[in-house]
Motif scaffolding. Structure first.
Motif, PDB file in Angstrom:
ATOM      1  N   GLU A  34      19.704 -18.627  26.830  1.00 49.66           N
ATOM      2  CA  GLU A  34      19.179 -18.883  28.165  1.00 49.66           C
ATOM      3  C   GLU A  34      17.711 -18.463  28.131  1.00 49.66           C
ATOM      4  O   GLU A  34      17.391 -17.295  27.940  1.00 49.66           O
ATOM      5  CB  GLU A  34      19.978 -18.166  29.255  1.00 49.66           C
ATOM      6  CG  GLU A  34      19.687 -16.706  29.499  1.00 49.66           C
ATOM      7  CD  GLU A  34      20.453 -15.746  28.586  1.00 49.66           C
ATOM      8  OE1 GLU A  34      20.300 -14.512  28.763  1.00 49.66           O
ATOM      9  OE2 GLU A  34      21.185 -16.230  27.710  1.00 49.66           O
ATOM     10  N   PHE A  35      16.828 -19.447  28.215  1.00 47.73           N
ATOM     11  CA  PHE A  35      15.403 -19.164  28.046  1.00 47.73           C
ATOM     12  C   PHE A  35      14.875 -18.286  29.178  1.00 47.73           C
ATOM     13  O   PHE A  35      14.090 -17.369  28.953  1.00 47.73           O
ATOM     14  CB  PHE A  35      14.617 -20.474  27.995  1.00 47.73           C
ATOM     15  CG  PHE A  35      13.140 -20.278  27.792  1.00 47.73           C
ATOM     16  CD1 PHE A  35      12.600 -20.231  26.517  1.00 47.73           C
ATOM     17  CD2 PHE A  35      12.284 -20.123  28.876  1.00 47.73           C
ATOM     18  CE1 PHE A  35      11.242 -20.028  26.321  1.00 47.73           C
ATOM     19  CE2 PHE A  35      10.930 -19.922  28.692  1.00 47.73           C
ATOM     20  CZ  PHE A  35      10.409 -19.875  27.407  1.00 47.73           C
ATOM     21  N   CYS A  36      15.294 -18.562  30.394  1.00 41.93           N
ATOM     22  CA  CYS A  36      14.686 -17.958  31.590  1.00 41.93           C
ATOM     23  C   CYS A  36      15.313 -16.611  31.946  1.00 41.93           C
ATOM     24  O   CYS A  36      16.530 -16.439  31.892  1.00 41.93           O
ATOM     25  CB  CYS A  36      14.824 -18.927  32.755  1.00 41.93           C
ATOM     26  SG  CYS A  36      14.054 -18.342  34.270  1.00 41.93           S
ATOM     27  N   GLY A  37      14.462 -15.667  32.350  1.00 42.33           N
ATOM     28  CA  GLY A  37      14.947 -14.366  32.788  1.00 42.33           C
ATOM     29  C   GLY A  37      15.815 -14.442  34.032  1.00 42.33           C
ATOM     30  O   GLY A  37      16.705 -13.611  34.234  1.00 42.33           O
ATOM     31  N   GLY A  38      15.580 -15.446  34.865  1.00 43.70           N
ATOM     32  CA  GLY A  38      16.438 -15.630  36.033  1.00 43.70           C
ATOM     33  C   GLY A  38      17.866 -15.942  35.640  1.00 43.70           C
ATOM     34  O   GLY A  38      18.826 -15.486  36.282  1.00 43.70           O
ATOM     35  N   VAL A  59      22.359 -15.716  24.183  1.00 43.80           N
ATOM     36  CA  VAL A  59      21.212 -15.005  23.618  1.00 43.80           C
ATOM     37  C   VAL A  59      20.087 -15.016  24.645  1.00 43.80           C
ATOM     38  O   VAL A  59      19.777 -16.067  25.215  1.00 43.80           O
ATOM     39  CB  VAL A  59      20.729 -15.682  22.314  1.00 43.80           C
ATOM     40  CG1 VAL A  59      19.541 -14.935  21.726  1.00 43.80           C
ATOM     41  CG2 VAL A  59      21.865 -15.765  21.309  1.00 43.80           C
ATOM     42  N   HIS A  60      19.486 -13.865  24.859  1.00 43.12           N
ATOM     43  CA  HIS A  60      18.392 -13.785  25.830  1.00 43.12           C
ATOM     44  C   HIS A  60      17.111 -14.346  25.225  1.00 43.12           C
ATOM     45  O   HIS A  60      16.775 -14.056  24.075  1.00 43.12           O
ATOM     46  CB  HIS A  60      18.157 -12.339  26.259  1.00 43.12           C
ATOM     47  CG  HIS A  60      19.408 -11.626  26.669  1.00 43.12           C
ATOM     48  ND1 HIS A  60      20.310 -12.180  27.547  1.00 43.12           N
ATOM     49  CD2 HIS A  60      19.919 -10.423  26.318  1.00 43.12           C
ATOM     50  CE1 HIS A  60      21.320 -11.340  27.718  1.00 43.12           C
ATOM     51  NE2 HIS A  60      21.106 -10.279  26.974  1.00 43.12           N
ATOM     52  N   GLY A  61      16.375 -15.107  26.019  1.00 44.18           N
ATOM     53  CA  GLY A  61      15.134 -15.715  25.548  1.00 44.18           C
ATOM     54  C   GLY A  61      13.904 -15.042  26.115  1.00 44.18           C
ATOM     55  O   GLY A  61      13.987 -14.032  26.821  1.00 44.18           O
ATOM     56  N   PRO A  62      12.722 -15.602  25.835  1.00 43.04           N
ATOM     57  CA  PRO A  62      11.453 -14.977  26.235  1.00 43.04           C
ATOM     58  C   PRO A  62      10.932 -15.440  27.588  1.00 43.04           C
ATOM     59  O   PRO A  62       9.731 -15.326  27.851  1.00 43.04           O
ATOM     60  CB  PRO A  62      10.514 -15.429  25.114  1.00 43.04           C
ATOM     61  CG  PRO A  62      11.002 -16.795  24.773  1.00 43.04           C
ATOM     62  CD  PRO A  62      12.508 -16.757  24.939  1.00 43.04           C
ATOM     63  N   GLY A  63      11.818 -15.948  28.456  1.00 43.88           N
ATOM     64  CA  GLY A  63      11.366 -16.519  29.718  1.00 43.88           C
ATOM     65  C   GLY A  63      11.099 -15.518  30.813  1.00 43.88           C
ATOM     66  O   GLY A  63      11.549 -15.679  31.949  1.00 43.88           O
ATOM     67  N   CYS A  64      10.371 -14.464  30.495  1.00 40.90           N
ATOM     68  CA  CYS A  64       9.941 -13.467  31.483  1.00 40.90           C
ATOM     69  C   CYS A  64       8.433 -13.344  31.326  1.00 40.90           C
ATOM     70  O   CYS A  64       7.957 -12.766  30.346  1.00 40.90           O
ATOM     71  CB  CYS A  64      10.632 -12.127  31.220  1.00 40.90           C
ATOM     72  SG  CYS A  64       9.884 -10.724  32.089  1.00 40.90           S
ATOM     73  N   PRO A  65       7.634 -13.886  32.244  1.00 43.54           N
ATOM     74  CA  PRO A  65       6.176 -13.931  32.051  1.00 43.54           C
ATOM     75  C   PRO A  65       5.527 -12.565  31.922  1.00 43.54           C
ATOM     76  O   PRO A  65       4.574 -12.397  31.153  1.00 43.54           O
ATOM     77  CB  PRO A  65       5.670 -14.679  33.285  1.00 43.54           C
ATOM     78  CG  PRO A  65       6.779 -14.598  34.287  1.00 43.54           C
ATOM     79  CD  PRO A  65       8.040 -14.545  33.499  1.00 43.54           C
ATOM     80  N   VAL A  66       6.036 -11.575  32.648  1.00 39.42           N
ATOM     81  CA  VAL A  66       5.494 -10.221  32.521  1.00 39.42           C
ATOM     82  C   VAL A  66       5.811  -9.665  31.135  1.00 39.42           C
ATOM     83  O   VAL A  66       4.980  -8.994  30.506  1.00 39.42           O
ATOM     84  CB  VAL A  66       6.077  -9.301  33.615  1.00 39.42           C
ATOM     85  CG1 VAL A  66       5.690  -7.845  33.374  1.00 39.42           C
ATOM     86  CG2 VAL A  66       5.580  -9.750  34.989  1.00 39.42           C
ATOM     87  N   CYS A  67       7.002  -9.966  30.639  1.00 35.53           N
ATOM     88  CA  CYS A  67       7.450  -9.409  29.356  1.00 35.53           C
ATOM     89  C   CYS A  67       6.674  -9.965  28.180  1.00 35.53           C
ATOM     90  O   CYS A  67       6.396  -9.243  27.210  1.00 35.53           O
ATOM     91  CB  CYS A  67       8.937  -9.671  29.160  1.00 35.53           C
ATOM     92  SG  CYS A  67       9.984  -9.014  30.474  1.00 35.53           S
ATOM     93  N   VAL A  68       6.320 -11.245  28.208  1.00 36.24           N
ATOM     94  CA  VAL A  68       5.665 -11.850  27.052  1.00 36.24           C
ATOM     95  C   VAL A  68       4.164 -11.601  27.024  1.00 36.24           C
ATOM     96  O   VAL A  68       3.504 -11.883  26.019  1.00 36.24           O
ATOM     97  CB  VAL A  68       5.936 -13.373  26.979  1.00 36.24           C
ATOM     98  CG1 VAL A  68       7.423 -13.643  26.844  1.00 36.24           C
ATOM     99  CG2 VAL A  68       5.344 -14.109  28.174  1.00 36.24           C
ATOM    100  N   LEU A  69       3.615 -11.042  28.092  1.00 35.16           N
ATOM    101  CA  LEU A  69       2.182 -10.749  28.122  1.00 35.16           C
ATOM    102  C   LEU A  69       1.884  -9.613  27.148  1.00 35.16           C
ATOM    103  O   LEU A  69       2.450  -8.532  27.256  1.00 35.16           O
ATOM    104  CB  LEU A  69       1.755 -10.357  29.533  1.00 35.16           C
ATOM    105  CG  LEU A  69       0.252 -10.296  29.803  1.00 35.16           C
ATOM    106  CD1 LEU A  69      -0.361 -11.687  29.705  1.00 35.16           C
ATOM    107  CD2 LEU A  69      -0.008  -9.687  31.176  1.00 35.16           C
ATOM    108  N   PRO A  70       1.002  -9.818  26.180  1.00 32.17           N
ATOM    109  CA  PRO A  70       0.747  -8.770  25.188  1.00 32.17           C
ATOM    110  C   PRO A  70      -0.026  -7.599  25.759  1.00 32.17           C
ATOM    111  O   PRO A  70      -0.730  -7.727  26.775  1.00 32.17           O
ATOM    112  CB  PRO A  70      -0.079  -9.496  24.117  1.00 32.17           C
ATOM    113  CG  PRO A  70      -0.766 -10.594  24.850  1.00 32.17           C
ATOM    114  CD  PRO A  70       0.210 -11.041  25.912  1.00 32.17           C
ATOM    115  N   VAL A  71       0.094  -6.459  25.115  1.00 30.99           N
ATOM    116  CA  VAL A  71      -0.555  -5.233  25.578  1.00 30.99           C
ATOM    117  C   VAL A  71      -2.056  -5.421  25.724  1.00 30.99           C
ATOM    118  O   VAL A  71      -2.673  -4.929  26.674  1.00 30.99           O
ATOM    119  CB  VAL A  71      -0.250  -4.069  24.606  1.00 30.99           C
ATOM    120  CG1 VAL A  71      -1.051  -2.831  24.966  1.00 30.99           C
ATOM    121  CG2 VAL A  71       1.236  -3.750  24.590  1.00 30.99           C
ATOM    122  N   GLY A  72      -2.666  -6.148  24.782  1.00 28.38           N
ATOM    123  CA  GLY A  72      -4.116  -6.314  24.811  1.00 28.38           C
ATOM    124  C   GLY A  72      -4.620  -6.950  26.087  1.00 28.38           C
ATOM    125  O   GLY A  72      -5.712  -6.605  26.579  1.00 28.38           O
TER     126      GLY A  72
END
Length: 384
Positions: A34-38, A59-72
């Protein structure tokens, strides 16, 4: 409530689950992302995994915009906010995401930075109008869903001739991330995530439609089913994926027909295309640098680009080495497999963005699944 209660009928969900169990081939393994965090939250909230047979894994995917934002990029925002003339506007879930050096936007605000929480892009516009002596920067993040509101704010700023407003653009694109998941190399010690099909994102697809997924499904021969966020939406999408696998198909199907069309929202797409263009590459937490996976301002709107106005040059920064957010976003681990989950890392003391964001997988497991028997995790490891 119309279109809510109808899609939360427990008896009907169990009936669909019986059909899934009957049609799933016993000696075959099915692994869907499921791609989306929702969708992750819906699966956890309604116990959908408990309805599925053991040979079907989500399987959980990367569909959380806050989560995929890199630290930099969060570090960039903090450095901007620390400038005495800048007021940085952001959504609430970004405030507590850990940045470098044990800091965050919330801690930067406590240290004196002018950082304000807003509920919409137009809140930032109103603030720029009310405080013309301040440089108001909107910290824009999100997938295709939240890009149109940013475009509207930019148009409003141009119309109102606001010279003290700019946008720090971090909008990312869904199809390249799905492609990266399927084309990712093996990770030493963890292997490579197996994905047999995708439960495609709902809100994103209302904007871009179903057509952008066609090339991914065809190239990698993986079925995609766009699904709504209610429990019946998700279980029906899983049944549709099972049937596609059984029939040897890899089509893009639309379960969410009440909101998603093949073409998507053409007006929103035109607004986005007018103001933004695709970046050559962009860093994602967990996925690394992905080509053509994010947006930037077109030259005609460069005066509203905070990256150019403040000459931002992102300095790459490493994640907390003990935090498993990166591997969770890639689908290689589940939240409860992180040593920090539920101990050092909780919603009160988050060590990574997956526990902060309302769409994060760790937040979903904490809220709805933290008391589940450890034996279930051990059983999943045995199947893997």
């Amino acid at each position: 409530m119309r279109y809510i209660d109808e899609y939360r009928d427990g008896a009907l969900a169990r009936a669909i689950a019986v059909t899934i169990a009957r049609e799933a081939v016993p000696d075959r393994r099915y692994q869907f992302m499921e791609f989306c965090g929702g969708h992750t939250h819906a699966i956890s909230r309604y116990g959908i995994e408990d309805l599925l047979p053991a040979n079907i894994q989500m399987v959980h995917g990367p569909g959380c915009p806050v989560c995929v934002l890199p630290v930099g990029r969060i570090d960039d925002a903090i450095r901007m906010a620390m400038r005495p003339e800048v007021t940085l506007c952001t959504y609430a879930d970004l405030l507590r995401v850990p940045a470098s050096g044990d800091t965050s936007l919330l801690k930067a605000r406590a240290a004196g930075a002018d950082i304000r929480m807003v509920y919409s892009t137009l809140d930032a516009i109103r603030l720029a109008e009310a405080e013309p002596d301040r440089e108001v920067v909107f910290f824009a993040i999100g997938f295709e869903t939240t890009t149109p509101p940013t475009a509207i704010a930019i148009r409003q700023a141009r119309k109102k001739r606001l010279t003290n407003f700019s946008v720090f653009c971090n909008h990312v694109l869904t199809p390249p991330a799905i492609r990266a998941i399927l084309d990712s190399p093996e990770v030493p010690g963890l292997g490579r995530v197996r994905v047999d099909g995708f439960v495609g994102p709902a809100h994103v697809s209302t904007v871009i439609g179903t057509l952008p997924y066609d090339s991914v499904a065809a190239e990698f021969e993986k079925p995609v089913v766009i699904a709504g966020f209610e429990p019946l939406d998700v279980v029906q999408a899983i049944l549709m994926l099972v049937r596609q696998m059984n029939e040897g198909r890899h089509d893009v199907e639309n379960q969410y027909i009440r909101a998603v069309t093949a073409q998507g929202n053409l007006i929103a797409q035109r607004e986005i295309a007018e103001i933004f263009e695709v970046r050559a590459s962009f860093e994602w937490r967990g996925l690394g640098e992905l080509p053509a996976s994010a947006l930037r301002f077109r030259e005609s709107y460069a005066d509203l680009d905070a990256e150019r106005r403040f000459v931002i040059e992102t300095i790459p920064a490493a994640d907390n080495p003990a935090c498993e957010c990166a591997t969770i976003l890639r689908g290689l681990k589940k939240p409860a497999q992180c040593k920090l989950f539920g101990t050092l890392c909780s919603p009160e003391t988050p060590m990574g963005p997956c526990m902060v964001s309302p769409e994060g997988a760790c937040a979903a497991h904490w809220t709805y699944g933290r008391f589940r028997d450890k034996a279930k995790i051990d059983a999943e490891k045995a199947i893997a």
